[in-house]
Design a protein around this motif. Sequence first.
Motif, PDB file in Angstrom:
ATOM      1  N   MET A  76       0.809  -1.191  -0.124  1.00 46.99           N
ATOM      2  CA  MET A  76       0.021  -0.134  -0.042  1.00 46.99           C
ATOM      3  C   MET A  76       0.782   1.345   0.066  1.00 46.99           C
ATOM      4  O   MET A  76       0.546   2.198  -0.753  1.00 46.99           O
ATOM      5  CB  MET A  76      -0.954  -0.097   1.237  1.00 46.99           C
ATOM      6  CG  MET A  76      -1.751   1.080   1.230  1.00 46.99           C
ATOM      7  SD  MET A  76      -3.091   1.153  -0.159  1.00 46.99           S
ATOM      8  CE  MET A  76      -4.063  -0.099   0.278  1.00 46.99           C
ATOM      9  N   LEU A  77       2.079   1.275   0.790  1.00 47.61           N
ATOM     10  CA  LEU A  77       2.921   2.280   0.856  1.00 47.61           C
ATOM     11  C   LEU A  77       3.651   2.674  -0.453  1.00 47.61           C
ATOM     12  O   LEU A  77       3.697   3.754  -1.135  1.00 47.61           O
ATOM     13  CB  LEU A  77       3.846   2.352   1.895  1.00 47.61           C
ATOM     14  CG  LEU A  77       4.896   3.261   2.101  1.00 47.61           C
ATOM     15  CD1 LEU A  77       4.276   4.651   2.353  1.00 47.61           C
ATOM     16  CD2 LEU A  77       5.972   2.997   3.344  1.00 47.61           C
TER      17      LEU A  77
ATOM     18  N   ALA B 225       2.474   1.606  -3.573  1.00 46.76           N
ATOM     19  CA  ALA B 225       1.622   2.251  -4.235  1.00 46.76           C
ATOM     20  C   ALA B 225       1.007   3.654  -4.221  1.00 46.76           C
ATOM     21  O   ALA B 225       1.142   4.438  -5.256  1.00 46.76           O
ATOM     22  CB  ALA B 225       0.297   1.416  -4.121  1.00 46.76           C
ATOM     23  N   THR B 226       1.078   4.138  -3.031  1.00 47.53           N
ATOM     24  CA  THR B 226       0.928   5.319  -2.594  1.00 47.53           C
ATOM     25  C   THR B 226       2.029   6.347  -3.201  1.00 47.53           C
ATOM     26  O   THR B 226       1.871   7.505  -3.916  1.00 47.53           O
ATOM     27  CB  THR B 226       0.761   5.679  -1.326  1.00 47.53           C
ATOM     28  OG1 THR B 226      -0.116   5.023  -0.542  1.00 47.53           O
ATOM     29  CG2 THR B 226       0.514   7.127  -0.755  1.00 47.53           C
ATOM     30  N   GLU B 227       3.405   5.837  -3.246  1.00 49.06           N
ATOM     31  CA  GLU B 227       4.367   6.550  -3.551  1.00 49.06           C
ATOM     32  C   GLU B 227       4.378   6.727  -4.970  1.00 49.06           C
ATOM     33  O   GLU B 227       4.589   7.899  -5.576  1.00 49.06           O
ATOM     34  CB  GLU B 227       5.704   6.113  -3.010  1.00 49.06           C
ATOM     35  CG  GLU B 227       5.950   5.999  -1.591  1.00 49.06           C
ATOM     36  CD  GLU B 227       7.439   5.715  -1.415  1.00 49.06           C
ATOM     37  OE1 GLU B 227       8.031   4.966  -2.543  1.00 49.06           O
ATOM     38  OE2 GLU B 227       7.930   5.370  -0.199  1.00 49.06           O
ATOM     39  N   ARG B 228       4.096   5.809  -5.848  1.00 51.82           N
ATOM     40  CA  ARG B 228       4.030   5.668  -7.356  1.00 51.82           C
ATOM     41  C   ARG B 228       2.812   6.642  -7.664  1.00 51.82           C
ATOM     42  O   ARG B 228       3.003   7.458  -8.601  1.00 51.82           O
ATOM     43  CB  ARG B 228       3.540   4.296  -7.680  1.00 51.82           C
ATOM     44  CG  ARG B 228       4.607   3.268  -7.618  1.00 51.82           C
ATOM     45  CD  ARG B 228       4.618   2.151  -8.466  1.00 51.82           C
ATOM     46  NE  ARG B 228       3.195   1.604  -8.645  1.00 51.82           N
ATOM     47  CZ  ARG B 228       2.735   0.593  -7.630  1.00 51.82           C
ATOM     48  NH1 ARG B 228       3.570  -0.104  -6.798  1.00 51.82           N
ATOM     49  NH2 ARG B 228       1.461  -0.034  -7.556  1.00 51.82           N
ATOM     50  N   LEU B 229       1.553   6.629  -7.019  1.00 53.66           N
ATOM     51  CA  LEU B 229       0.598   7.573  -7.217  1.00 53.66           C
ATOM     52  C   LEU B 229       1.007   8.938  -6.811  1.00 53.66           C
ATOM     53  O   LEU B 229       0.711   9.887  -7.752  1.00 53.66           O
ATOM     54  CB  LEU B 229      -0.695   7.072  -6.630  1.00 53.66           C
ATOM     55  CG  LEU B 229      -1.287   5.701  -6.925  1.00 53.66           C
ATOM     56  CD1 LEU B 229      -2.357   5.497  -6.180  1.00 53.66           C
ATOM     57  CD2 LEU B 229      -1.858   5.671  -8.461  1.00 53.66           C
ATOM     58  N   GLN B 230       1.530   9.165  -5.985  1.00 51.47           N
ATOM     59  CA  GLN B 230       1.960  10.690  -5.700  1.00 51.47           C
ATOM     60  C   GLN B 230       2.921  11.195  -6.727  1.00 51.47           C
ATOM     61  O   GLN B 230       3.056  12.340  -7.202  1.00 51.47           O
ATOM     62  CB  GLN B 230       2.714  10.558  -4.168  1.00 51.47           C
ATOM     63  CG  GLN B 230       1.559  10.457  -2.993  1.00 51.47           C
ATOM     64  CD  GLN B 230       2.397  10.473  -1.772  1.00 51.47           C
ATOM     65  OE1 GLN B 230       3.552  10.005  -1.586  1.00 51.47           O
ATOM     66  NE2 GLN B 230       1.918  10.940  -0.718  1.00 51.47           N
TER      67      GLN B 230
ATOM     68  N   ARG C 202       0.835  12.018  -9.766  1.00 50.81           N
ATOM     69  CA  ARG C 202       0.093  13.150  -9.650  1.00 50.81           C
ATOM     70  C   ARG C 202       0.658  14.356  -9.682  1.00 50.81           C
ATOM     71  O   ARG C 202      -0.353  15.445  -9.847  1.00 50.81           O
ATOM     72  CB  ARG C 202      -0.695  12.910  -8.152  1.00 50.81           C
ATOM     73  CG  ARG C 202      -1.533  11.802  -8.099  1.00 50.81           C
ATOM     74  CD  ARG C 202      -2.468  11.979  -6.773  1.00 50.81           C
ATOM     75  NE  ARG C 202      -3.175  10.759  -6.344  1.00 50.81           N
ATOM     76  CZ  ARG C 202      -3.245   9.704  -5.448  1.00 50.81           C
ATOM     77  NH1 ARG C 202      -2.103   9.880  -4.872  1.00 50.81           N
ATOM     78  NH2 ARG C 202      -3.942   8.624  -5.518  1.00 50.81           N
TER      79      ARG C 202
ATOM     80  N   ASP D  81      -1.384   2.517 -12.627  1.00 46.54           N
ATOM     81  CA  ASP D  81      -1.223   3.704 -11.856  1.00 46.54           C
ATOM     82  C   ASP D  81      -1.578   4.958 -12.750  1.00 46.54           C
ATOM     83  O   ASP D  81      -2.285   5.723 -12.252  1.00 46.54           O
ATOM     84  CB  ASP D  81       0.397   3.965 -11.404  1.00 46.54           C
ATOM     85  CG  ASP D  81       0.832   2.969 -10.222  1.00 46.54           C
ATOM     86  OD1 ASP D  81      -0.063   2.307  -9.912  1.00 46.54           O
ATOM     87  OD2 ASP D  81       2.168   2.750 -10.263  1.00 46.54           O
TER      88      ASP D  81
ATOM     89  N   THR E 197      -5.324   4.899 -12.453  1.00 45.31           N
ATOM     90  CA  THR E 197      -6.069   5.250 -11.332  1.00 45.31           C
ATOM     91  C   THR E 197      -5.889   6.915 -11.427  1.00 45.31           C
ATOM     92  O   THR E 197      -6.749   7.416 -10.749  1.00 45.31           O
ATOM     93  CB  THR E 197      -4.953   4.597 -10.268  1.00 45.31           C
ATOM     94  OG1 THR E 197      -5.156   3.274 -10.297  1.00 45.31           O
ATOM     95  CG2 THR E 197      -5.641   5.052  -8.799  1.00 45.31           C
TER      96      THR E 197
END
Length: 354
Positions: A154-155, A157-162, A165, A315, A318
Amino acid sequence: MAMHQLPPELVVRIFESLTSVSDILSLSLACRYFNNLLTKSQKLSLFFIAMDKEIGPMEDILQLLTQNNNQVLHLHRSPPLSFTLLAQANTIARVADRFAKLYPSFRWAESKSAQRRSLDDREARRLRRAVYRFWSYTQAFYAKLAPRPIRLDMLAATERLQLLRTWCTDDLYELEDLRWTFEQLLASEICPTDGEIFSRISDDTRLSNTLFQSSSRRNLAASSMAIENIFHSSRNTQELDRNKPTIQELRFRHMQGWGSDLQNFYLVQSFLKCTPAQILWLYDNTVIKQDVEQFIELQTHDPCFFESNSMLFHDWVTVLHARGIDVQKAREAIWSGSAGITRRTGGPLCEDDS
């Protein structure tokens, strides 16, 4: 009046008006007066400005070069400028410049070959930006740069999405345009299907391929050195004898198939974990399947490399969904040329394109 008789202020303005590194160097070496007029920091600033115009966006190169485990990936970094950093930026840019030349043949392949053309300056800049950002993504999450701490999925994935973005929607269209073009290159050159190989060659050629593959074990042990060093020497050997077949011609004759269409799809997604420099090395150097497998083994040291895929497309989808964008329409716009690297029309341009 001779140039060396001009006031220093005018000569400085002339230096500032130059748009290429070679022009700045040429003027600096014209005479001792010009060479000593600017301080080291002034010259360095001019070089970075000129390189941004030639090989930029320089900002994206700097973000790529300054990635490390001690800083959050998506936050902007402003490193002190140096000639070492300038040389490293040039190394990165050479990869992007090569893809700017290869892009048309894979972007407009087969049925679209009539549309094929060279990229103009703005399109080449968009492509280079996409290369640098694709590289940042793969280097951060897949490359073996340094041991990264074990993180929850989860962490990660959060880094990749950040990271995604932080880029505007037009930039994400360019990134998908490049990713899709890499798919075409990998599927046709590096891991073609059994059906594709079968359609290329005759029975006699298949026999010669068997003999070639059994006798040819090209030594890729040099791949264990830094990828940058390998890459820079990869094309020079092809220019020694123009009468010899190119690597691409040899690969077309001798590459084996990698399986069915479905297997090919997942293989390509695995290869998309490679950096642009690694993809380009594969394109420039590998002839047979064993070459590719040995290079992947030496570069990644990952026995499970083909068991996991790049998450970039997932990603990308998303982030676009979160922005309320119809992903299928966005991809159709990229394929049709109304969005992406070679867009004819489209939404508001990003700041770098204005």
